[in-house]
Design an enzyme around this catalytic site. Sequence first.
Site, PDB file in Angstrom:
ATOM      1  N   ASN A  63       0.657  -1.204   0.243  1.00 59.12           N
ATOM      2  CA  ASN A  63      -0.298   0.362   0.050  1.00 59.12           C
ATOM      3  C   ASN A  63       1.060   0.836   0.110  1.00 59.12           C
ATOM      4  OD1 ASN A  63      -2.124   2.134   0.862  1.00 59.12           O
ATOM      5  ND2 ASN A  63      -3.311   1.041   1.461  1.00 59.12           N
ATOM      6  N   ARG A 103       3.330  18.260   1.350  1.00 59.59           N
ATOM      7  CA  ARG A 103       4.827  19.953   0.661  1.00 59.59           C
ATOM      8  C   ARG A 103       4.019  20.280  -0.269  1.00 59.59           C
ATOM      9  NH1 ARG A 103       9.802  20.869   0.933  1.00 59.59           N
ATOM     10  NH2 ARG A 103      10.712  22.609   0.118  1.00 59.59           N
ATOM     11  N   HIS A 163      -5.449   3.471  -1.490  1.00 61.18           N
ATOM     12  CA  HIS A 163      -7.310   3.116  -0.469  1.00 61.18           C
ATOM     13  C   HIS A 163      -6.945   4.796  -1.217  1.00 61.18           C
ATOM     14  CE1 HIS A 163      -9.719   2.685   3.068  1.00 61.18           C
ATOM     15  NE2 HIS A 163     -10.758   3.374   1.858  1.00 61.18           N
ATOM     16  N   ARG A 203      -9.338   8.487  -0.932  1.00 58.78           N
ATOM     17  CA  ARG A 203     -10.205   8.515  -0.367  1.00 58.78           C
ATOM     18  C   ARG A 203     -11.584   9.677  -1.039  1.00 58.78           C
ATOM     19  NH1 ARG A 203     -10.528   6.563   5.015  1.00 58.78           N
ATOM     20  NH2 ARG A 203      -8.659   5.503   5.883  1.00 58.78           N
ATOM     21  N   HIS A 228      -4.669  11.633   0.703  1.00 57.06           N
ATOM     22  CA  HIS A 228      -3.799  11.029   0.544  1.00 57.06           C
ATOM     23  C   HIS A 228      -3.321  10.919  -0.941  1.00 57.06           C
ATOM     24  CE1 HIS A 228      -5.583   7.442   1.475  1.00 57.06           C
ATOM     25  NE2 HIS A 228      -5.421   8.181   2.676  1.00 57.06           N
ATOM     26  N   GLU A 247      -8.764   0.018  -2.799  1.00 58.44           N
ATOM     27  CA  GLU A 247      -9.235   0.196  -1.598  1.00 58.44           C
ATOM     28  C   GLU A 247     -11.104   1.126  -1.758  1.00 58.44           C
ATOM     29  OE1 GLU A 247      -6.334  -2.514   1.249  1.00 58.44           O
ATOM     30  OE2 GLU A 247      -6.915  -0.079   1.767  1.00 58.44           O
ATOM     31  N   THR A 270      -8.061   6.301   9.904  1.00 60.54           N
ATOM     32  CA  THR A 270      -7.680   5.383   8.841  1.00 60.54           C
ATOM     33  C   THR A 270      -8.444   4.493   9.066  1.00 60.54           C
ATOM     34  OG1 THR A 270      -6.024   3.777   8.804  1.00 60.54           O
ATOM     35  CG2 THR A 270      -6.592   4.425  10.960  1.00 60.54           C
ATOM     36  N   HIS A 279      -3.274  -4.277   8.073  1.00 58.04           N
ATOM     37  CA  HIS A 279      -4.127  -3.258   8.827  1.00 58.04           C
ATOM     38  C   HIS A 279      -3.138  -3.526  10.100  1.00 58.04           C
ATOM     39  CE1 HIS A 279      -5.860   0.412  10.883  1.00 58.04           C
ATOM     40  NE2 HIS A 279      -5.593   0.856   9.871  1.00 58.04           N
ATOM     41  N   ASP A 280      -1.994  -2.662   9.646  1.00 58.32           N
ATOM     42  CA  ASP A 280      -0.728  -2.653  10.797  1.00 58.32           C
ATOM     43  C   ASP A 280      -0.447  -3.839  10.946  1.00 58.32           C
ATOM     44  OD1 ASP A 280      -0.944  -0.105  11.937  1.00 58.32           O
ATOM     45  OD2 ASP A 280      -2.929  -1.217  13.813  1.00 58.32           O
ATOM     46  N   GLY A 321       1.093  -1.588   4.050  1.00 63.10           N
ATOM     47  CA  GLY A 321       1.644  -0.155   3.668  1.00 63.10           C
ATOM     48  C   GLY A 321       2.550   0.767   5.241  1.00 63.10           C
ATOM     49  N   HIS A 322       1.868   0.983   5.813  1.00 58.46           N
ATOM     50  CA  HIS A 322       2.220   1.895   6.798  1.00 58.46           C
ATOM     51  C   HIS A 322       3.609   1.366   7.855  1.00 58.46           C
ATOM     52  CE1 HIS A 322       2.104   4.990  10.000  1.00 58.46           C
ATOM     53  NE2 HIS A 322       2.364   4.534  10.613  1.00 58.46           N
TER      54      HIS A 322
END
Length: 250
Positions: free
Chosen positions: A7, A18, A43, A45, A50, A73, A110, A202-203, A225-226
């Site tokens: 992700n 920026r 994902h 939104r 993002h 997603e 999130t 997720h995580d 991802g994160h």
Amino acid sequence: MTVLSVNVNKVAVLRNSRGGNAPDVVRAARACLDAGAHGITVHPRPDARHIRADDVLALAKLCQERGVEFNIEGNPFAPPREGYPGFHALCAQAMPAQATLVPDGDAQLTSDHGFDFAAEAGRLRPHVAALKQLGCRVSLFADAGAGFDAQAAAGTGADRIEIYTGPFAEAFEAGDAGAALTACADTARRAQAAGLGVNAGHDLSQANLAAFLAGVPGVQEVSIGHALIDESLYAGLDATVRAYLRILAN
């Protein structure tokens, strides 16, 4: 073997902070694929915090050129707004291999919960059917635990669920992941018994991924991802993706 979809949302977060095009989301995705990642996840939104619609189309082109899976997603119920044509319209333009439906809203930092399938199966069914008409495999974000209604989820016509692994990751970090891992494993088994494939995300991180996969049967895909972007700040994208692939291979 479980496949890895990276992700790249967090790359877009940094870029958007920026302005301009640095860091380049497509370049980052290309680096992940060069390292052996099996696919790319985004994902987008409605508030474009993002990933933007133009990113989706550029990444779709990259994945098509590479012959790898592209996973989009999003919330199928979110209405279109300026810069965001709606989830189905975006999928119709990008033609992803997989569409993952997630019940998120603008107020959420999130994704933090799955669908209530007993209550929402009827609303989901036409969206699932429309996406499958595009040729997408459809996955539904699902909470792990006794509240997961496997038959209702399967009744939407979806192909897979994606187990929300945030509670597992939190419990793992606290040193007591046993109950959360059992809930994920039970959810996976019930989904599979109902004819659904199982993804997870997720995580998940290098620290907890091996334990998760050892405890949860038949996970077909993880979307990460994160943590992966965090870890890559120190080791680089290439080395980090390869580290995840070694975990999956083992």
